[in-house]
Scaffold this active site. Structure first.
Site, mmCIF file in Angstrom:
data_model
loop_
_atom_site.group_PDB
_atom_site.id
_atom_site.type_symbol
_atom_site.label_atom_id
_atom_site.label_comp_id
_atom_site.label_asym_id
_atom_site.label_seq_id
_atom_site.Cartn_x
_atom_site.Cartn_y
_atom_site.Cartn_z
ATOM 1 N N ASP A 1 0.849 -1.185 0.000
ATOM 2 C CA ASP A 1 0.000 0.000 0.000
ATOM 3 C C ASP A 1 0.889 1.241 0.000
ATOM 4 O O ASP A 1 1.668 1.454 0.933
ATOM 5 C CB ASP A 1 -0.844 -0.046 1.291
ATOM 6 C CG ASP A 1 -2.147 0.708 1.192
ATOM 7 O OD1 ASP A 1 -2.175 1.733 0.498
ATOM 8 O OD2 ASP A 1 -3.117 0.275 1.844
ATOM 9 N N ASP B 1 -2.964 4.792 -2.222
ATOM 10 C CA ASP B 1 -3.916 5.452 -1.329
ATOM 11 C C ASP B 1 -4.364 6.807 -1.912
ATOM 12 O O ASP B 1 -3.520 7.582 -2.394
ATOM 13 C CB ASP B 1 -3.206 5.673 0.017
ATOM 14 C CG ASP B 1 -4.138 6.148 1.115
ATOM 15 O OD1 ASP B 1 -5.089 5.424 1.414
ATOM 16 O OD2 ASP B 1 -3.892 7.236 1.669
ATOM 17 N N GLU C 1 -6.984 4.049 -5.126
ATOM 18 C CA GLU C 1 -8.148 4.400 -4.308
ATOM 19 C C GLU C 1 -8.583 5.807 -4.694
ATOM 20 O O GLU C 1 -7.810 6.752 -4.574
ATOM 21 C CB GLU C 1 -7.795 4.352 -2.820
ATOM 22 C CG GLU C 1 -9.029 4.514 -1.956
ATOM 23 C CD GLU C 1 -8.749 5.042 -0.569
ATOM 24 O OE1 GLU C 1 -9.556 4.804 0.323
ATOM 25 O OE2 GLU C 1 -7.723 5.714 -0.364
ATOM 26 N N HIS D 1 -10.978 -1.533 5.345
ATOM 27 C CA HIS D 1 -10.652 -1.113 6.712
ATOM 28 C C HIS D 1 -11.237 0.256 7.064
ATOM 29 O O HIS D 1 -11.049 0.723 8.184
ATOM 30 C CB HIS D 1 -9.137 -1.090 6.872
ATOM 31 C CG HIS D 1 -8.490 -0.096 5.961
ATOM 32 N ND1 HIS D 1 -8.433 -0.271 4.588
ATOM 33 C CD2 HIS D 1 -7.927 1.097 6.203
ATOM 34 C CE1 HIS D 1 -7.863 0.775 4.048
ATOM 35 N NE2 HIS D 1 -7.536 1.621 4.997
ATOM 36 N N ASP D 2 -11.900 0.924 6.115
ATOM 37 C CA ASP D 2 -12.528 2.223 6.389
ATOM 38 C C ASP D 2 -14.047 2.100 6.478
ATOM 39 O O ASP D 2 -14.735 3.111 6.651
ATOM 40 C CB ASP D 2 -12.216 3.224 5.257
ATOM 41 C CG ASP D 2 -10.738 3.567 5.168
ATOM 42 O OD1 ASP D 2 -10.053 3.518 6.203
ATOM 43 O OD2 ASP D 2 -10.281 3.892 4.050
HETATM 44 O O1 TEU Z 1 -8.818 6.516 2.861
HETATM 45 C C1 TEU Z 1 -9.275 7.640 2.210
HETATM 46 C C2 TEU Z 1 -10.605 8.039 2.534
HETATM 47 O O2 TEU Z 1 -11.175 8.737 1.719
HETATM 48 C C3 TEU Z 1 -11.233 7.584 3.799
HETATM 49 O O3 TEU Z 1 -10.406 7.806 4.861
HETATM 50 C C4 TEU Z 1 -12.493 8.297 3.993
HETATM 51 O O4 TEU Z 1 -12.278 9.676 3.985
HETATM 52 C C5 TEU Z 1 -13.108 7.953 5.291
HETATM 53 O O5 TEU Z 1 -13.146 6.606 5.457
HETATM 54 C C6 TEU Z 1 -14.480 8.543 5.302
HETATM 55 O O6 TEU Z 1 -15.110 8.166 6.421
HETATM 56 C C7 TEU Z 1 -7.469 6.211 2.802
HETATM 57 C C8 TEU Z 1 -7.179 5.038 3.707
HETATM 58 O O7 TEU Z 1 -7.871 3.913 3.254
HETATM 59 C C9 TEU Z 1 -7.531 5.421 5.108
HETATM 60 O O8 TEU Z 1 -7.390 4.352 6.007
HETATM 61 C C10 TEU Z 1 -6.633 6.562 5.497
HETATM 62 O O9 TEU Z 1 -7.000 7.034 6.769
HETATM 63 C C11 TEU Z 1 -6.704 7.719 4.499
HETATM 64 O O10 TEU Z 1 -6.642 7.283 3.153
HETATM 65 C C12 TEU Z 1 -5.555 8.664 4.706
HETATM 66 O O11 TEU Z 1 -4.361 8.072 4.295
#
Ligand code: TEU
Length: 564
Positions: free
Chosen positions: A96, A196, A248, A322-323
């Site tokens: 990642d 990311d 992403e 994971h989000d």
């Molecule tokens: O996620 C990007 C992202 O858009 C999410 O964090 C989203 O804003 C959030 O889930 C909305 O509730 C990526 C990664 O997957 C995340 O784990 C990181 O925190 C983020 O980027 C920052 O690097």
């Protein structure tokens, strides 16, 4: 670029997967211990969330050194062993890459703050306006997207946490540094990368207030993003024919995603987008309680499936990561119809056009965390929003209810390998409490004759056997049906119908009607035509199929008719 059409990717959230050394946190050696389990599932690649040195304010998405493994995850040797042991089992490792920002602990940022001009230009610094930050942009984790840099009167941009400073991709030296990082990991033998929030890397030259929003329209799919991705590809993974890449994409559009992923553009193999995961946001606000809007979900699937197909784009297929809260709790039932709905969701997404992703624990239906107290949460976004909602006057009980549905920690609780105290994950106290869902574990699921795990295994096998799944066209039917998601996939004479009931009540599906609308004849299908199902039989009476709670199946026929 390698074809990703028949691949299935498994996402490992390293900190919560398997703890090999009893410190309560998952690690790389823990993944190696579970390779046979993953091999048995049949996925092709494992995407590991960031394992690099980090202060862990955002669990590794705040990278302080792209070239070293964080000690809490193990050593470089552990990663080398994982890569080679995975390879022996036919599994590839994807890393990642967090290139929109670094941790403020990164050496580059420290030098920038100390006044080193070279490194200052690696980031986005601007002077404030009197007592105000340079623009009114809002961070995705709440509050201003700008943080004052010491006493200087200058601010740095952070679209995420204040400890995640955005990089300046306009700087060529910075871009070259990032290419070196990618090439370093390619040499280690990884098969691909997830990038990311990579559609946020290009900011406009002039940054201005957003009078109609939080600023995202200025930097989402920004002015030079395609140029940057092409250059990144040319200098790194694009030189190797077999690399798998996924970007992403935050708040993106179909048009941009086509460009990111059409092979002719030479950018990425595929994209994640999140529009379908906002159907339970009230007026676009995540921190609200709302039943998911099924008709909207269908519409989004239809728009993206057909829009991407039409222009030769390729998308990642997923409900979980994971989000996100766990899909079985969010769109299914994690109590009475746990197994049925977990399998229904799997079928509904795996048989679309794109590359499916399985998020750890999804393969045995892991549900949400069901935490009762704010002290149980660890996620920076959840904790920030707890404070923000409090300051807006929301009652404590309501905030906790919102977090129970929406917190990212729902997807991050440690793997429930078995039913013991440490759930086979750790011998000590886990860094984040286990989900409070008695009876659900990988061991319990595998021991049952109708396991969710085997359903996923079967879906992966089918993708490899049937070109209609890996490469067929997509057509949604029964758009107006408020219970069933129905679609057809076609490839030559191969025709597949997928029907999924998203509710716990019974309904019907009419094969006659389908025939009159599409000229594809599934009326003669028998139990032999069923590629996969979450019930033991097909309740077919004449031309009508009786659909039971959360029932889902795929029928396959050979039909010379050219339509669809
Ligand atoms: O996620 C990007 C992202 O858009 C999410 O964090 C989203 O804003 C959030 O889930 C909305 O509730 C990526 C990664 O997957 C995340 O784990 C990181 O925190 C983020 O980027 C920052 O690097």
């Amino acid at each position: 670029m390698q074809s990703v059409k028949d691949k299935v990717i498994y996402q490992v959230y390293v900190k919560s997967f398997m703890d090999s050394n009893g410190d309560g946190k998952g690690d790389i050696a823990g993944i190696t211990m579970k390779l046979d389990y993953l091999k048995r599932l049949g996925a092709d690649c494992l995407w590991l969330t960031p394992v690099f040195v980090s202060p862990m304010n955002d669990n590794g998405y705040d990278v302080a050194d792209y070239y070293s493994i964080d000690p809490s995850f193990g050593t470089m040797e552990d990663l080398e062993v994982l890569i080679s042991e995975a390879k022996k089992r036919g599994l590839g490792i994807m890393l990642d890459m967090v290139f929109n920002h670094t941790s403020t602990d990164h050496e580059w940022f420290r030098k920038a703050i100390a006044g080193d001009k070279k490194y200052k230009d690696y980031y986005i610094f601007r002077r404030g306006r009197e007592a105000l930050p340079p623009t009114n942009w809002i961070s995705k984790f709440g509050g201003s997207a700008w943080e004052m840099a010491g006493e200087s009167g200058e601010y740095y941009l952070h679209l995420f946490d204040r400890t995640q400073a955005d990089l300046n991709w306009e700087n060529e030296d910075l871009r070259k540094e990032l290419y070196d990082v990618v090439n370093f990991w390619i040499k280690k033998g990884v098969v691909g990368f997830r990038f990311d929030v990579v559609n946020l890397i290009s900011k406009p030259d002039v940054l201005e207030d957003d009078l109609n929003g939080d600023g995202r329209r200025f930097y989402t799919d920004g002015p030079r993003v395609h140029e940057h991705l092409k250059e990144l590809a040319r200098n790194t993974f694009g030189k190797h024919h077999d690399m798998i890449t996924v970007g992403e994409m935050s708040s993106t559009s179909i048009e941009n995603c086509v460009r990111y992923s059409n092979p002719l553009e030479e950018e990425l193999s595929m994209v994640f987008n999140f529009h379908h995961l906002k159907v339970d946001y009230e007026a676009g606000d995540k921190w609200t309680l709302k039943e998911f809007d099924f008709m909207e979900l269908k519409k989004i699937f239809n728009d993206w499936q057909t829009g991407m197909e039409k222009e030769g784009g390729w998308m990642a297929l997923f409900y979980n990561n994971h989000d996100q809260p766990r899909s079985v709790s969010r769109f299914g039932s994690d109590s009475k119809y746990h197994k049925e709905s977990a399998k229904m969701l799997a079928t509904s997404i795996h048989l679309m056009r794109g590359t499916p992703y399985i998020y750890q624990g999804e393969e045995f239906g892991m549900p949400n965390a069901y935490f009762d107290d704010i002290s149980e949460y660890r996620d920076v976004e959840s904790i920030n929003y707890y404070d923000i909602l409090k300051s807006k006057g929301m009652a404590e009980a309501e905030i906790l209810e919102v977090l129970r549905e929406k917190s990212r920690d729902n997807g991050r609780t440690p793997m429930l390998w078995d039913d013991s105290d440490g759930h086979g994950f750790t011998t000590s106290v886990p860094w984040l409490p286990f989900a409070k869902v008695p009876g659900i574990s990988a061991e319990a699921d595998l021991a049952s004759s109708d396991s969710i795990f085997n359903h996923y295994r079967k879906l992966i096998e089918l993708r490899k056997q049937y070109e209609v799944i890996s490469d067929g066209t997509f057509m949604m039917t029964d758009m107006e049906n408020s219970h069933l998601l129905c679609y057809l996939r076609c490839k030559g004479t191969g025709k597949m119908l997928v029907v999924s009931n998203f509710y716990d009540d019974e309904t019907e599906f009419d094969l006659d009607k389908l025939f009159y609308e599409t000229s594809i004849d599934f009326r003669k299908c028998t139990f032999e035509s069923v590629l996969i199902s979450n019930y033991y039989d097909l309740a077919k009476v004449g031309e009508i199929i009786r659909i039971r709670p959360y029932e889902s199946f795929a029928l396959y026929v050979e039909d010379k008719h050219p339509s669809c």
